[in-house]
Design a protein around this motif. Structure first.
Motif, PDB file in Angstrom:
ATOM      1  N   LYS A   1       0.857  -1.215   0.000  1.00 46.66           N
ATOM      2  CA  LYS A   1       0.000   0.000   0.000  1.00 46.66           C
ATOM      3  C   LYS A   1       0.875   1.242   0.000  1.00 46.66           C
ATOM      4  O   LYS A   1       0.635   2.204  -0.741  1.00 46.66           O
ATOM      5  N   ARG A   2       1.879   1.207   0.853  1.00 45.00           N
ATOM      6  CA  ARG A   2       2.753   2.382   1.016  1.00 45.00           C
ATOM      7  C   ARG A   2       3.511   2.670  -0.281  1.00 45.00           C
ATOM      8  O   ARG A   2       3.684   3.824  -0.673  1.00 45.00           O
ATOM      9  N   VAL A   3       3.952   1.579  -0.950  1.00 43.64           N
ATOM     10  CA  VAL A   3       4.692   1.731  -2.201  1.00 43.64           C
ATOM     11  C   VAL A   3       3.806   2.405  -3.248  1.00 43.64           C
ATOM     12  O   VAL A   3       4.233   3.344  -3.937  1.00 43.64           O
ATOM     13  N   ALA A   4       2.572   1.938  -3.339  1.00 42.37           N
ATOM     14  CA  ALA A   4       1.642   2.525  -4.316  1.00 42.37           C
ATOM     15  C   ALA A   4       1.413   4.008  -4.020  1.00 42.37           C
ATOM     16  O   ALA A   4       1.422   4.858  -4.918  1.00 42.37           O
ATOM     17  N   GLU A   5       1.265   4.291  -2.727  1.00 39.26           N
ATOM     18  CA  GLU A   5       1.056   5.693  -2.287  1.00 39.26           C
ATOM     19  C   GLU A   5       2.217   6.586  -2.697  1.00 39.26           C
ATOM     20  O   GLU A   5       2.046   7.680  -3.239  1.00 39.26           O
ATOM     21  N   LEU A   6       3.424   6.101  -2.420  1.00 38.22           N
ATOM     22  CA  LEU A   6       4.618   6.920  -2.666  1.00 38.22           C
ATOM     23  C   LEU A   6       4.905   7.077  -4.146  1.00 38.22           C
ATOM     24  O   LEU A   6       5.356   8.135  -4.590  1.00 38.22           O
ATOM     25  N   LEU A   7       4.639   6.022  -4.911  1.00 38.00           N
ATOM     26  CA  LEU A   7       4.854   6.129  -6.362  1.00 38.00           C
ATOM     27  C   LEU A   7       3.930   7.211  -6.925  1.00 38.00           C
ATOM     28  O   LEU A   7       4.311   7.975  -7.820  1.00 38.00           O
ATOM     29  N   GLU A   8       2.732   7.278  -6.375  1.00 34.21           N
ATOM     30  CA  GLU A   8       1.766   8.315  -6.788  1.00 34.21           C
ATOM     31  C   GLU A   8       2.284   9.698  -6.377  1.00 34.21           C
ATOM     32  O   GLU A   8       2.275  10.641  -7.164  1.00 34.21           O
ATOM     33  N   LEU A   9       2.788   9.761  -5.161  1.00 37.91           N
ATOM     34  CA  LEU A   9       3.267  11.033  -4.619  1.00 37.91           C
ATOM     35  C   LEU A   9       4.415  11.610  -5.431  1.00 37.91           C
ATOM     36  O   LEU A   9       4.483  12.814  -5.669  1.00 37.91           O
ATOM     37  N   VAL A  10       5.332  10.751  -5.852  1.00 41.72           N
ATOM     38  CA  VAL A  10       6.506  11.250  -6.597  1.00 41.72           C
ATOM     39  C   VAL A  10       6.300  11.185  -8.102  1.00 41.72           C
ATOM     40  O   VAL A  10       7.216  11.471  -8.878  1.00 41.72           O
ATOM     41  N   GLY A  11       5.100  10.799  -8.518  1.00 39.66           N
ATOM     42  CA  GLY A  11       4.770  10.839  -9.946  1.00 39.66           C
ATOM     43  C   GLY A  11       5.402   9.718 -10.763  1.00 39.66           C
ATOM     44  O   GLY A  11       5.765   9.912 -11.920  1.00 39.66           O
ATOM     45  N   LEU A  12       5.548   8.552 -10.151  1.00 40.57           N
ATOM     46  CA  LEU A  12       6.146   7.418 -10.894  1.00 40.57           C
ATOM     47  C   LEU A  12       5.166   6.241 -11.021  1.00 40.57           C
ATOM     48  O   LEU A  12       5.580   5.143 -11.386  1.00 40.57           O
ATOM     49  N   SER A  13       3.879   6.474 -10.772  1.00 33.51           N
ATOM     50  CA  SER A  13       2.913   5.362 -10.849  1.00 33.51           C
ATOM     51  C   SER A  13       2.876   4.740 -12.232  1.00 33.51           C
ATOM     52  O   SER A  13       2.761   3.530 -12.373  1.00 33.51           O
ATOM     53  N   ASP A  14       2.966   5.587 -13.239  1.00 30.81           N
ATOM     54  CA  ASP A  14       2.863   5.067 -14.619  1.00 30.81           C
ATOM     55  C   ASP A  14       4.014   4.164 -15.009  1.00 30.81           C
ATOM     56  O   ASP A  14       3.882   3.362 -15.930  1.00 30.81           O
ATOM     57  N   VAL A  15       5.128   4.345 -14.349  1.00 31.64           N
ATOM     58  CA  VAL A  15       6.320   3.559 -14.738  1.00 31.64           C
ATOM     59  C   VAL A  15       6.717   2.586 -13.628  1.00 31.64           C
ATOM     60  O   VAL A  15       7.865   2.141 -13.558  1.00 31.64           O
ATOM     61  N   ALA A  16       5.745   2.252 -12.773  1.00 32.12           N
ATOM     62  CA  ALA A  16       6.056   1.421 -11.599  1.00 32.12           C
ATOM     63  C   ALA A  16       6.668   0.071 -11.985  1.00 32.12           C
ATOM     64  O   ALA A  16       7.521  -0.452 -11.280  1.00 32.12           O
ATOM     65  N   THR A  17       6.222  -0.488 -13.093  1.00 33.69           N
ATOM     66  CA  THR A  17       6.703  -1.827 -13.450  1.00 33.69           C
ATOM     67  C   THR A  17       7.833  -1.785 -14.478  1.00 33.69           C
ATOM     68  O   THR A  17       8.292  -2.818 -14.941  1.00 33.69           O
ATOM     69  N   LYS A  18       8.260  -0.576 -14.805  1.00 39.86           N
ATOM     70  CA  LYS A  18       9.373  -0.485 -15.777  1.00 39.86           C
ATOM     71  C   LYS A  18      10.704  -0.635 -15.035  1.00 39.86           C
ATOM     72  O   LYS A  18      10.842  -0.230 -13.882  1.00 39.86           O
TER      73      LYS A  18
END
Lengths: 399, 235, 236
Positions: B109-126
């Motif tokens: 959950k925290r990882v998803a939150e932080l990826l959103e916060l720093v603007g990297l959600s779209d590239v999370a699996t890259k």
């Protein structure tokens, strides 16, 4: 526990998700696939001329051995063997003559047994009048003499002579090529696996510094104790996993192609310098299991060494030097202690002549056969190295 | 919440990199300014407990910096950090979360939150090896925040960020700094001016200034630059 | 006379030079030829490389006096180490992040790389020229067969190594090159007792084929590596 599992999973990923790992796996698979069949390639030469493929000649040899399989090595079989070899001309390379292929090829293992037991050479055996009692008596005497000249302790000498005395003939000849090939291939497989471990694990700890991830790891809660254990466990898992898979592939290849017959064939007919009353099948199982213990220790040594040296290439070079030196350097028999330590190193021990030789671990007057104690010694040393490495890692500083 | 640095020193042979620094920090954002070679990174590493000091101690609410409990409340972004090329952004954060002893479910959950916060959600699996420098830096900031640290140590956090990202970072830090101690080292004086409650200026291993900067007499930048002029004059 | 010169210099100070910079800038810049540049690069090959190379040469020369057999396997096992040294030197600029600076000089990165390859190639050729007669004289194989058994591991290791440093970045590339070279070395040492069928007379032609393919691959990889130097700065 949950976190340790996650750390372990990622440490395994760091090892296996690398191109080098994939390339090494492919190379190993190719080598292991070829090893049991390496003598079947190419042409078979007689008197310097090719007369057919090695595979065809092997098929002839195999069929003749299978025809002899199940027969007692008694006067009758001995007479047949000697008669067959009497047809072979007295030449230095008599195994490359057409007469050898025609008459003697199926009896070569029985011939070897006669030679090892009596010490007679090719010409002397041709002139010999076969006598099974003399043969089996001679086997015991030759082996006892060998033990007496082997620089072993009095306790060991007594121990082996007693064992030797209990082994009485006649033996039964059984076709057992699969196990012979497994025994023959054992040292090659061991060396390849040890090299693989050195290549794959030498950079495990130093790479954190190279990749500049060490500071991130060390600044976290589980960055010291748990990380070290996770790395070591990952390294051991990958090493043992690969070793077991390769061993299994080799067993399947040999038993699948050469047949499963001959499990119970006496080992002393293959390795005359042994007085251990076990079969070739049992030797194969023991040898490949002991290999796993050696793999475990070697993996720990490589990883801990890499943590101390902090340089992957230096660790790899030192590891490979040990592996290569093991195959090229041997101590004279008179240097008993040094020679035994050298031969019992995890890179050198997985070889039939080291595992089943006459050197034991004498403790309080009792002699412990090496393959029974060496795995335990390896586990103990592995545990000690684990704690030494852990202590070093926990004190590491991002200088 | 108090970080106590008591006579902290680091010596390499004859060279003193950090010279008996003592300071007490409470909640807030502290900017650490200094030229190259002033000893900032060395000080940061000792505060994080990853570099052994030659002398002195660092404690947070009485807990020594070399203890696990200290690292449990710590978030650290090094100046020059690397990554595993075969890891994706999500893999990397989950791995660091495991190192921070965050339970798996919570970590996801925290990882998803932080990826959103720093603007990297779209590239999370890259894979990280495909990221630009700015994206890697944002990932670095995200990993430092995983365990909601009480002590956040950031060494040159805005390096590699474009102006838009820098503003975003300042806003993020502004909200974090209310609840924890943030030590932020940088060359960029404007970052310190905008973000920090207090400033610490380091020179030759010691603090030459520590406290709230009063702009009325001289701007921080002018004062900072004047230190270089003094050096040139001495030379 | 020297004393007089000294006294004159003492009493009569030369005037301050005027427009010194202007005069120096008007002179044509001194140049060195490419050949001299290549030779000058020899001084920048690491001492460790020269030491290791010397040890390999000593090993090749000494092995017939140490081993009573297996000379050829030992010598051919040493060849991949020479390839490793060569590849390691060719990769230094990228590894130590000097490539960008070297790309912007007169004798650019391309020339530096070419110079190093020429130097290391020459010394490796010397090693091979020593190794072949030693192995032929102290072995059971013909000069052609011995030559192939020695040259092939070198060419295979060199071509694989050059490919690796071209596609992989960072220090992990050198580790992979070391791993591959050492593995080939180990294979040659092992083949003394194992895989003996690859050394029969019939197999010599296959060795020749592999050597030729490896030589082509090595030349191709070298050319691509040099061509890549233009792309390095672009990718940054």
């Amino acid at each position: 526990m949950n976190n340790f599992g996650t750390l372990y999973k990622y440490e395994v990923k760091k090892i296996v998700c690398k191109k080098l790992f994939a390339v090494m796996c492919v190379l190993l698979l190719v080598l292991i696939a070829l090893t049991p069949f390496s003598s079947l390639f190419g042409a078979y030469y007689e008197n310097g001329e090719p007369v057919g493929s090695s595979l065809d000649i092997y098929k002839i040899e195999q069929s003749r051995k299978m025809a002899l399989s199940g027969r007692t090595i008694d006067n009758e079989l001995l007479k047949e063997t000697v008669e067959a070899y009497r047809q072979v001309p007295d030449e230095l390379r008599y195994t490359s003559t057409p007469e050898y292929r025609e008459y003697a090829i199926g009896y070569n293992e029985i011939f070897s047994f006669i030679r090892m037991s009596t010490g007679m050479d090719f010409k002397a055996i041709k002139a010999w009048e076969p006598d099974e009692e003399e043969l089996y008596k001679s086997r015991k005497e030759t082996l006892n003499r060998y033990f007496e000249e082997s620089f072993i302790t009095d306790a060991e000498l007594k121990f082996w002579k007693e064992k030797n005395d209990k082994i009485d003939g006649p033996f039964t000849y059984t076709y057992h090529d699969a196990y012979e090939i497994l025994i023959d291939s054992f040292q090659t497989v061991s060396v390849i696996v040890m090299a693989f471990i050195a290549i794959v694990l030498s950079g495990l700890f130093p790479n954190e510094k190279v990749l500049k991830t060490d500071q991130l790891i060390l600044s976290n809660v589980l960055g010291r104790k748990s990380t070290f254990a996770a790395k070591l466990l990952a390294g051991i898992t990958v090493s043992l996993g690969c070793s077991l898979i390769l061993s299994a592939i080799l067993f399947v290849e040999c038993l699948g192609y050469y047949g499963t017959q001959g499990f119970e064939f006496p080992f002393i007919m293959v390795f005359s310098a042994s007085a251990i009353d076990i079969s070739v099948g049992q030797v194969c199982v023991i040898a490949y299991l002991v290999l796993q213990a050696a793999v475990l220790l070697w993996a720990i040594i490589v990883m801990v060494m890499s943590e101390f040296l902090k340089n992957g290439i230096a660790t790899l070079a030192i590891s490979m030097v040990f592996i290569i030196a093991g195959g090229m350097i041997s101590f004279p028999v008179s240097m008993r202690v040094a020679g035994q330590i050298w031969d019992w190193l995890p890179t050198n021990y997985p070889a039939i002549w080291n595992m089943f030789d006459e050197r034991t671990l004498p403790v309080a007057g009792k002699c412990f056969i090496s393959w029974k104690v060496v795995p335990i010694i390896y586990l103990l040393i592995g545990a000690v190295l684990f704690f030494i490495g852990k202590r070093k890692y926990e004190r590491v500083s991002a200088e | 919440m108090e970080l106590v640095i008591d006579r902290l020193s680091k010596q390499y042979g004859a060279k003193i990199a950090v010279d008996r620094i003592s300071v007490k920090l409470n909640k807030g954002v502290y900017g650490l300014l200094g030229a190259n070679g002033a000893g900032k990174s060395t000080l940061m590493r000792m505060i994080c407990g990853i570099l052994k000091p030659t002398g002195g101690t660092v404690t947070f609410d009485g807990i020594d910096s070399d203890k696990e409990a200290f690292r449990a409340i710590l978030g650290y972004l090094p100046q020059d950090f690397g990554y595993y090329p075969e890891f994706s952004a999500k893999d990397f954060l989950l791995y660091i979360a495991a190192l921070k002893a965050i339970p798996k479910k919570e970590a996801k959950k925290r990882v998803a939150e932080l990826l959103e916060l720093v603007g990297l959600s779209d590239v999370a699996t890259k894979k990280i090896k495909t990221f630009s420098g700015g994206m890697k830096q944002r990932l670095g900031i995200a990993q430092a925040l995983l365990n909601r640290p009480k002590l956040l140590v950031l060494d040159e956090p805005t390096a590699g960020l474009d102006p838009k990202e820098r503003v975003r970072f300042r806003n993020l830090l502004g909200s974090i700094g209310k609840d924890c101690i943030v030590i932020l080292s940088t060359h960029i004086v404007s970052d310190v001016e905008h973000l920090s409650d207090e400033v610490m200026i380091m020179k030759d291993g010691s603090f030459i200034f520590q406290g709230k900067w009063n702009d009325s007499e001289m701007s921080l930048e002018d004062f900072y630059l004047s230190q270089f002029e003094e050096d040139e004059a001495h030379e | 006379m020297n004393n007089l010169d000294h006294r004159i210099k003492e009493y009569f100070k030369a005037p301050e030079s005027k427009r010194k910079e202007e005069f120096i800038n008007s002179l044509a810049p001194s140049e060195i030829s490419f050949a001299r540049f290549v030779i000058s690069q020899a001084g920048y090959i690491r001492k460790l490389t020269w030491i290791l190379f010397s040890l390999v040469i000593v090993g090749i020369a000494a092995v017939p006096f140490i081993l009573d057999s297996s000379v050829i396997w030992f010598v051919s096992g040493l060849m991949p180490l020479l390839a490793l040294l060569m590849v390691s030197e060719s990769n230094r600029s990228i590894r130590y992040k000097m490539a960008e600076i070297e790309s912007a000089t007169r004798f650019s990165l391309r020339s530096v790389l070419l110079a190093r390859m020429v130097l290391m190639g020459t010394v490796n050729l010397v090693a091979i020229v020593i190794a072949i007669p030693v192995s032929t004289h102290f072995g059971d194989y013909s000069a052609v067969a011995s030559g192939l058994y020695i040259v092939t591991p070198f060419l295979v290791a060199a071509s694989a190594g050059l490919y690796i440093v071209r596609v992989m970045k960072g220090n992990t590339a050198l580790y992979s090159v070391a791993a591959v070279s050492l593995f080939i070395s180990l294979f040659m040492f092992l083949s003394r007792d194992r895989f003996t069928s690859i050394f029969i007379k019939d197999a010599v032609k296959y060795w020749g084929l592999i050597a030729l393919l490896a030589l082509v691959a090595m030349v191709k990889q070298t050319a691509m590596l040099i061509k890549n130097t233009e792309e390095i700065t672009w990718n940054w």
